[in-house]
Design a protein around this motif. Structure first.
Motif, PDB file in Angstrom:
ATOM      1  N   LEU A  49     -62.682 -57.855 -13.855  1.00  8.73           N
ATOM      2  CA  LEU A  49     -61.407 -57.261 -14.274  1.00  8.73           C
ATOM      3  C   LEU A  49     -60.207 -58.037 -13.734  1.00  8.73           C
ATOM      4  N   SER A  50     -60.158 -58.222 -12.424  1.00  3.02           N
ATOM      5  CA  SER A  50     -59.000 -58.888 -11.815  1.00  3.02           C
ATOM      6  C   SER A  50     -59.036 -60.394 -12.017  1.00  3.02           C
ATOM      7  N   LYS A  66     -75.683 -57.351 -16.390  1.00  7.24           N
ATOM      8  CA  LYS A  66     -76.965 -57.672 -17.027  1.00  7.24           C
ATOM      9  C   LYS A  66     -77.379 -59.097 -16.707  1.00  7.24           C
ATOM     10  N   LYS A  67     -76.402 -59.997 -16.728  1.00  5.36           N
ATOM     11  CA  LYS A  67     -76.690 -61.401 -16.416  1.00  5.36           C
ATOM     12  C   LYS A  67     -77.200 -61.538 -14.982  1.00  5.36           C
ATOM     13  N   MET A 102     -60.486 -56.814 -27.454  1.00  5.31           N
ATOM     14  CA  MET A 102     -60.763 -57.682 -26.312  1.00  5.31           C
ATOM     15  C   MET A 102     -61.830 -58.722 -26.614  1.00  5.31           C
ATOM     16  N   GLY A 103     -62.683 -58.450 -27.575  1.00  9.85           N
ATOM     17  CA  GLY A 103     -63.738 -59.401 -27.889  1.00  9.85           C
ATOM     18  C   GLY A 103     -63.441 -60.264 -29.101  1.00  9.85           C
ATOM     19  N   ASP A 104     -62.249 -60.151 -29.664  1.00  7.98           N
ATOM     20  CA  ASP A 104     -61.887 -60.843 -30.892  1.00  7.98           C
ATOM     21  C   ASP A 104     -60.653 -61.709 -30.635  1.00  7.98           C
ATOM     22  N   PRO A 105     -60.795 -63.036 -30.620  1.00  9.49           N
ATOM     23  CA  PRO A 105     -59.663 -63.914 -30.309  1.00  9.49           C
ATOM     24  C   PRO A 105     -58.461 -63.698 -31.230  1.00  9.49           C
ATOM     25  N   PRO A 115     -67.364 -53.400 -21.348  1.00 10.02           N
ATOM     26  CA  PRO A 115     -68.430 -54.238 -21.916  1.00 10.02           C
ATOM     27  C   PRO A 115     -68.623 -55.556 -21.176  1.00 10.02           C
ATOM     28  N   GLN A 116     -67.513 -56.160 -20.731  1.00  4.50           N
ATOM     29  CA  GLN A 116     -67.608 -57.418 -20.003  1.00  4.50           C
ATOM     30  C   GLN A 116     -68.269 -57.225 -18.641  1.00  4.50           C
TER      31      GLN A 116
END
Length: 298
Positions: free
Chosen positions: A105-106, A78-79, A40-43, A71-72
């Motif tokens: 998510l959605s 956190k932001k 999911m974090g790797d294009p 993680p997202q």
């Protein structure tokens, strides 16, 4: 054709011939794929995954994608300055956290994945458990053992849910129309509250309800390994109980395998724990005699 091209071209032809019996076997079947983790974090990995899913649809298999996004969600919380706590790998989710989870998510993740599939030439429909009455959920109950007294105590996880009913009509309609359902693990409770559901659990419940030929859990490990680090390619629920008892299976692999067991006992033909970091691992598992992960079946 120059002779130098012949071996490579022959190898491609042999690969297609090897895939033929599997193409015939799975034509018209449904595969449920839980997508998450490293890919999911790797294009590049996301592009490979989208191409695999579009290929499955093109050869007559009906893929259904359920995605995670822990993680997202954590990054967004956190932001926003919101602290997170976990119990047995599940995020304690108050109302504000549930709203952020649904947004990530959605919204962001679901539509990004729809976009990747569109870019690979497919047609995807991004939905959540809320759409078309797909899933209803109830609150998850968990207990933890007090380290001093060893007494089990109930823990309130907030708006963390688990599926109680699954109505697959919207999935079947979308699949029949040539679309690939992409599902966010969000679902309503009976009073309209919003629950965040573990993506593995959501995928397992949907696979069972569909009577899917395969449930694929893409993870960040090769599959189930024995104590020597060798991949175990075929397991039954009884095997899993023994391996858990002797400590071969532990940690985060336990809930994944519990999901697999529940799915196959409830109607899914087989489940596979697979390394999502390996390019096209799902195709290797499906269309070759060697396989690439750990298959769980009755």
């Amino acid at each position: 054709m120059p002779n130098s091209f012949a071996p490579a071209m022959l190898a491609k032809a042999e690969t297609l011939i090897e895939a033929l019996p599997y193409l015939q076997r799975y034509a018209g079947k449904t595969f449920v794929v839980k997508y998450g983790g490293h890919a999911m974090g790797d294009p590049e990995a996301a592009r490979d995954f989208a191409e695999d899913v579009v290929l499955l649809k093109a050869v007559g298999i009906n893929p259904v994608v359920v995605h995670g996004g822990g993680p997202q969600i954590g990054a967004m919380l956190k932001k926003l300055g919101v602290e997170s706590t976990f119990v047995d790998g599940l995020r304690v989710t108050d109302k504000a956290t549930a709203e952020v989870a649904e947004m990530v998510l959605s919204g962001a993740i679901n539509k990004e994945l729809v976009g990747w599939i569109a870019g690979a030439g497919g047609k995807a429909l991004g939905i959540s458990g809320k759409d078309g009455g797909l899933v209803t959920a109830t609150k998850v109950s968990r207990t933890v053992k007090d380290p001093d007294s060893q007494i089990e105590q109930a823990v309130d996880l907030g708006f963390v849910g688990e599926p109680t009913t699954v109505d697959v009509n919207i999935i079947e309609v979308a699949s029949a129309a040539g679309m690939i359902p992409v599902i966010a693990p969000i679902a309503p409770g009976k009073n309209g509250e919003t629950y965040n559901i573990n993506a593995d659990t959501m995928a397992g419940a949907i696979a069972a309800a569909l009577g899917a030929a395969r449930l694929f859990l893409l993870t960040d490990v090769a599959g189930v390994l024995d104590k020597s680090g060798v991949l175990l390619t075929d397991l039954t629920p009884a095997d899993i109980v023994k391996l858990q008892a002797d400590g071969t299976i532990s940690g985060g692999m336990i809930p994944k395998l519990e999901t697999c067991i529940h799915a196959v006992e409830a109607g899914c033909e087989a489940a596979v724990v697979l390394d999502g970091r390996v390019p096209h691992a799902m195709l290797l598992e499906i269309f070759t005699s060697r396989g690439a992960g750990t298959l769980i079946r009755l």
